[in-house]
Design an enzyme around this catalytic site. Structure first.
Site, short mmCIF file in Angstrom:
data_model
loop_
_atom_site.label_atom_id
_atom_site.label_comp_id
_atom_site.label_asym_id
_atom_site.label_seq_id
_atom_site.Cartn_x
_atom_site.Cartn_y
_atom_site.Cartn_z
N ASP A 171 -4.81 -12.50 4.39
CA ASP A 171 -6.03 -11.97 5.01
C ASP A 171 -7.30 -12.28 4.23
O ASP A 171 -8.39 -11.87 4.63
CB ASP A 171 -5.90 -10.46 5.28
N HIS A 230 -6.71 -7.11 0.27
CA HIS A 230 -6.81 -5.69 -0.06
C HIS A 230 -6.15 -5.41 -1.41
O HIS A 230 -5.13 -6.04 -1.74
CB HIS A 230 -6.14 -4.84 1.03
N ASP A 274 -3.41 -10.78 -1.59
CA ASP A 274 -3.85 -10.15 -0.34
C ASP A 274 -5.32 -9.73 -0.53
O ASP A 274 -5.75 -9.41 -1.64
CB ASP A 274 -2.98 -8.92 -0.09
N HIS A 320 0.81 -1.24 0.00
CA HIS A 320 0.00 0.00 0.00
C HIS A 320 0.83 1.28 0.00
O HIS A 320 0.31 2.34 -0.32
CB HIS A 320 -0.92 0.03 1.23
ZN LIG Z 1 -4.34 -6.93 3.28
#
Ligand SMILES: [Zn+2]
Length: 375
Positions: A260, A173, A171, A136
């Protein structure tokens, strides 16, 4: 079978650092992962070895991050509030300033660059840095628990060496920092499978974000509905990711293995078991290209650690089905025998809802990018 040179990246030095105790990102995960694979005898012999991370130096950091940001990160102190640093995401709830933050960030990221160097030198066919995966972070922004974007830096260094890179991000996200770093480039294809950004941080990664200019079609986003289960996830992977990866034909694979998306993760809402990662890694290995794998998210610690230990088993060519002598409990997902999760049951309603949504996603991604690759 040809023995694969597999390098596990870790150092006890990493144990000196931690986010604040209330923060979900737990730096204990790589240590626990190493303990399991070590107990299985999977850190030496058969082409396996270990390497320690080396802090990334400033010249390399500046290939992605701005001087202003690096300066703020280096001088950040938990005892001093700095408006300029805060403006760049430093000192927020997600990206707190903790003791020796800079030292931690450049060391954890450094493991990923050691992995990249080993791959370029031909001394690793696969390398795994469970302490990496900070997808990120932006050039001038800390975001989503990430400070130094090791993934973007690794892709830059591999690209500078003339490699065509597949960046695959599983992931839960969206891998925004990496996707936007290479948004207008065609030498780095980014594919991110993640939970619907309408519902989850960072709120980006829709099907219509496909890259721009020469990079059009080389950024692929696959948003997934709540409750996405193994079979549905693999349907998406096989329908969308595999044809694109095949058409792109990368020289190197950079694989962000945030865990996750596993069922029971406290920050997200997908419903996977770690068997998905086995299938994906086996497919990646079948391409017979170097693989640089990292950790990432994963906030159910036990499930994450087991998934990463299992990933290493597959990456380094070991059978994962044997019993494992570890203290890792099930905590949400039952395990059987070794490290693999038991399949989860899926209700008819969940199956219908998820299937409907992923069919639409598959159709949208195919319509927007497949023709750009002659598919
Ligand atoms: Zn994540």
């Amino acid at each position: 079978m040809v023995t694969r040179k597999a390098v596990f990246i870790y150092s006890p030095e990493l144990e000196k650092y931690s986010y604040p105790p209330e923060h979900p990102f737990n730096t204990i995960r790589p240590k626990k992962t190493r303990e399991i694979v070590s107990s299985m005898g999977l850190l030496s012999g058969g082409g396996r070895s270990e390497a320690a991370p080396v802090p990334v130096d400033r010249i390399v950091l500046k290939k992605f991050h701005s001087a202003r940001y690096l300066h703020a990160l280096k001088k950040a102190s938990p005892r001093r509030w700095d408006a300029e640093a805060f403006d760049m995401g430093l000192g927020t709830g997600d990206c707190p300033i903790f003791e020796r933050l800079y030292d931690y960030a450049v060391l954890a990221a450094g493991g990923t660059l050691v992995a990249a160097e080993r791959i370029l030198a031909g001394t690793a066919d696969v390398a795994f840095n469970p302490s990496g995966g900070f997808h990120h972070a932006g050039p001038e922004r800390a975001s989503g628990f990430c400070y130094i974007n090791d993934m973007a830096l690794a892709c830059i260094i591999l690209a500078e060496a003339g490699k065509r890179i597949l960046y695959l991000d599983v992931d839960v996200h969206h891998g925004d920092g990496v996707a936007y770093a290479f948004y207008d480039r065609r030498d780095v294809m980014t594919i991110s499978l993640h939970e619907n950004p309408k519902l989850l941080f960072p709120g980006t990664g829709f099907e219509d974000e496909i890259g721009s200019g020469p990079g059009k079609g080389y950024c692929v986003n696959v948003p997934l509905p709540i409750g996405t289960y193994d079979e549905a996830y693999m349907k998406v992977f096989v329908s969308v990711a595999r044809p694109l990866i095949g058409a792109f034909n990368p020289d190197v694979i950079v694989f962000q293995l945030g865990a996750d998306a596993l069922a029971g993760d406290p920050l997200a809402h997908l419903y996977l078991t770690n068997n998905v990662y086995v299938d994906i890694i086996n497919y990646l290995l079948s391409l017979n290209k170097p693989i640089l794998a990292t950790g990432g998210g994963g906030y159910n610690i036990d499930n994450t650690v087991r998934a990463w230990a299992l990933a290493w088993c597959i990456l380094c060519g070991a059978d994962s089905e044997g019993p494992v002598n570890s203290n890792v409990g099930s905590n949400g997902i039952k395990q059987h025998g070794g490290l693999r999760d038991e399949p989860l049951s899926v209700s008819v309603q969940q199956r219908d809802t998820v299937t409907h949504a992923i069919e639409a996603t598959i159709g949208a991604v195919k319509a927007s990018v497949f023709s750009l690759h002659g598919l």
